[in-house]
Design an enzyme around this catalytic site. Sequence first.
Site, mmCIF file in Angstrom:
data_model
loop_
_atom_site.group_PDB
_atom_site.id
_atom_site.type_symbol
_atom_site.label_atom_id
_atom_site.label_comp_id
_atom_site.label_asym_id
_atom_site.label_seq_id
_atom_site.Cartn_x
_atom_site.Cartn_y
_atom_site.Cartn_z
ATOM 1 N N PRO A 12 94.623 -81.205 -35.784
ATOM 2 C CA PRO A 12 93.575 -81.342 -36.791
ATOM 3 C C PRO A 12 94.100 -81.370 -38.226
ATOM 4 O O PRO A 12 95.028 -80.640 -38.565
ATOM 5 C CB PRO A 12 92.707 -80.095 -36.575
ATOM 6 N N ASN A 13 93.484 -82.224 -38.995
ATOM 7 C CA ASN A 13 93.711 -82.377 -40.438
ATOM 8 C C ASN A 13 95.006 -83.092 -40.786
ATOM 9 O O ASN A 13 95.260 -83.374 -41.961
ATOM 10 C CB ASN A 13 93.638 -81.020 -41.166
ATOM 11 N N ARG A 20 96.411 -84.149 -48.551
ATOM 12 C CA ARG A 20 96.107 -82.756 -48.213
ATOM 13 C C ARG A 20 97.184 -81.826 -48.798
ATOM 14 O O ARG A 20 98.358 -81.914 -48.411
ATOM 15 C CB ARG A 20 96.101 -82.629 -46.692
ATOM 16 N N TYR A 25 102.458 -79.874 -47.986
ATOM 17 C CA TYR A 25 102.761 -80.849 -46.933
ATOM 18 C C TYR A 25 103.440 -82.132 -47.440
ATOM 19 O O TYR A 25 103.788 -82.992 -46.642
ATOM 20 C CB TYR A 25 101.469 -81.206 -46.187
ATOM 21 N N ASN A 81 102.787 -81.134 -33.237
ATOM 22 C CA ASN A 81 102.316 -80.382 -34.405
ATOM 23 C C ASN A 81 100.830 -80.154 -34.154
ATOM 24 O O ASN A 81 99.997 -81.025 -34.430
ATOM 25 C CB ASN A 81 102.545 -81.148 -35.704
ATOM 26 N N ALA A 84 96.338 -76.171 -36.950
ATOM 27 C CA ALA A 84 95.728 -74.835 -36.834
ATOM 28 C C ALA A 84 95.516 -74.408 -35.385
ATOM 29 O O ALA A 84 95.459 -73.202 -35.096
ATOM 30 C CB ALA A 84 94.402 -74.824 -37.591
ATOM 31 N N HIS A 87 97.627 -71.675 -33.756
ATOM 32 C CA HIS A 87 97.354 -70.249 -33.951
ATOM 33 C C HIS A 87 96.121 -69.771 -33.188
ATOM 34 O O HIS A 87 95.756 -68.607 -33.286
ATOM 35 C CB HIS A 87 97.185 -69.969 -35.452
ATOM 36 N N ASP A 94 98.107 -73.410 -22.030
ATOM 37 C CA ASP A 94 97.940 -73.641 -20.587
ATOM 38 C C ASP A 94 98.327 -75.063 -20.201
ATOM 39 O O ASP A 94 98.873 -75.287 -19.110
ATOM 40 C CB ASP A 94 96.500 -73.350 -20.166
ATOM 41 N N GLU A 105 107.740 -77.558 -30.548
ATOM 42 C CA GLU A 105 106.660 -77.210 -31.486
ATOM 43 C C GLU A 105 107.160 -77.472 -32.901
ATOM 44 O O GLU A 105 108.249 -77.028 -33.278
ATOM 45 C CB GLU A 105 106.282 -75.736 -31.331
ATOM 46 N N HIS A 107 106.247 -77.788 -37.191
ATOM 47 C CA HIS A 107 105.389 -77.626 -38.372
ATOM 48 C C HIS A 107 106.102 -78.193 -39.580
ATOM 49 O O HIS A 107 107.316 -77.988 -39.744
ATOM 50 C CB HIS A 107 105.050 -76.150 -38.609
ATOM 51 N N ILE A 108 105.330 -78.850 -40.419
ATOM 52 C CA ILE A 108 105.890 -79.431 -41.645
ATOM 53 C C ILE A 108 106.294 -78.312 -42.600
ATOM 54 O O ILE A 108 107.366 -78.334 -43.194
ATOM 55 C CB ILE A 108 104.831 -80.355 -42.293
ATOM 56 N N SER A 109 105.415 -77.334 -42.732
ATOM 57 C CA SER A 109 105.666 -76.212 -43.642
ATOM 58 C C SER A 109 106.365 -75.081 -42.888
ATOM 59 O O SER A 109 106.349 -75.044 -41.651
ATOM 60 C CB SER A 109 104.336 -75.717 -44.212
ATOM 61 N N ARG A 114 104.111 -68.227 -44.988
ATOM 62 C CA ARG A 114 102.720 -68.412 -45.416
ATOM 63 C C ARG A 114 101.844 -67.247 -44.918
ATOM 64 O O ARG A 114 102.355 -66.184 -44.608
ATOM 65 C CB ARG A 114 102.220 -69.780 -44.912
ATOM 66 N N ARG A 118 99.259 -67.438 -39.761
ATOM 67 C CA ARG A 118 100.054 -68.600 -39.303
ATOM 68 C C ARG A 118 101.354 -68.160 -38.623
ATOM 69 O O ARG A 118 102.132 -68.987 -38.160
ATOM 70 C CB ARG A 118 100.386 -69.519 -40.487
HETATM 71 C C1 DQA Z 1 100.988 -76.968 -39.886
HETATM 72 C C2 DQA Z 1 100.866 -75.473 -40.206
HETATM 73 C C3 DQA Z 1 99.544 -74.922 -39.673
HETATM 74 O O1 DQA Z 1 99.453 -73.537 -39.974
HETATM 75 C C4 DQA Z 1 98.391 -75.644 -40.329
HETATM 76 O O2 DQA Z 1 97.164 -75.176 -39.821
HETATM 77 C C5 DQA Z 1 98.495 -77.123 -40.217
HETATM 78 C C6 DQA Z 1 99.795 -77.747 -40.405
HETATM 79 C C7 DQA Z 1 102.252 -77.585 -40.502
HETATM 80 O O3 DQA Z 1 102.586 -78.699 -40.123
HETATM 81 O O4 DQA Z 1 102.886 -76.975 -41.380
HETATM 82 O O5 DQA Z 1 97.495 -77.810 -40.056
HETATM 83 O O6 DQA Z 1 101.076 -77.121 -38.473
#
Ligand code: DQA
Length: 149
Positions: A12-13, A20, A25, A81, A84, A87, A94, A105, A107-109, A114, A118
């Site tokens: 998502p997002n 964003r 990011y 990725n 959210a 978390h 599953d 797994e 994550h960009i950040s 943070r 997270r």
């Molecule tokens: C994220 C980190 C997550 O905590 C956040 O909800 C995202 C992006 C990242 O790529 O840093 O949507 O996965």
Amino acid sequence: MKKPTVFVLNGPNLNLLGTREPAVYGSQTLADVEQLCAAACERHGFALRFHQSNYEGALVDWIHEAGRLQAAGELAGVVLNAGAYTHTSVALLDAVKGTGVTLIELHISNVHARESFRHHSYIAGAAKAVLCGFGVQGYGLAIDGLAGL
Ligand code: DQA
């Protein structure tokens, strides 16, 4: 012989990348990320399946599809990725456990630098590796990592 496939799945997002929270990011878009992944896959002789959804179940379905490819010996791995959902989602955990897919797994950040909510990932324990904090170049690094496994 078929090229091994890499699934790159975005939750998502992540469709909002580029606009964003650029301080967190960066300014590259999801289309830029797809290009970067295509170049990494090209380097390693992988076929790329690149997806984004704001819906948890769509991500579950793609992990199942990757699992079927893995069973056929045609999967290099999954780069996820989950945004959210990382978390919050027992369903994604599953799906990874149920299919046994080789999963990175991502994550960009740097999620550990943070907010504390997270810091926990439902998925990390079922992942082969976890990569965070490299910005969008982490996607290329994750694909390089799959090639080295
Ligand atoms: C994220 C980190 C997550 O905590 C956040 O909800 C995202 C992006 C990242 O790529 O840093 O949507 O996965």
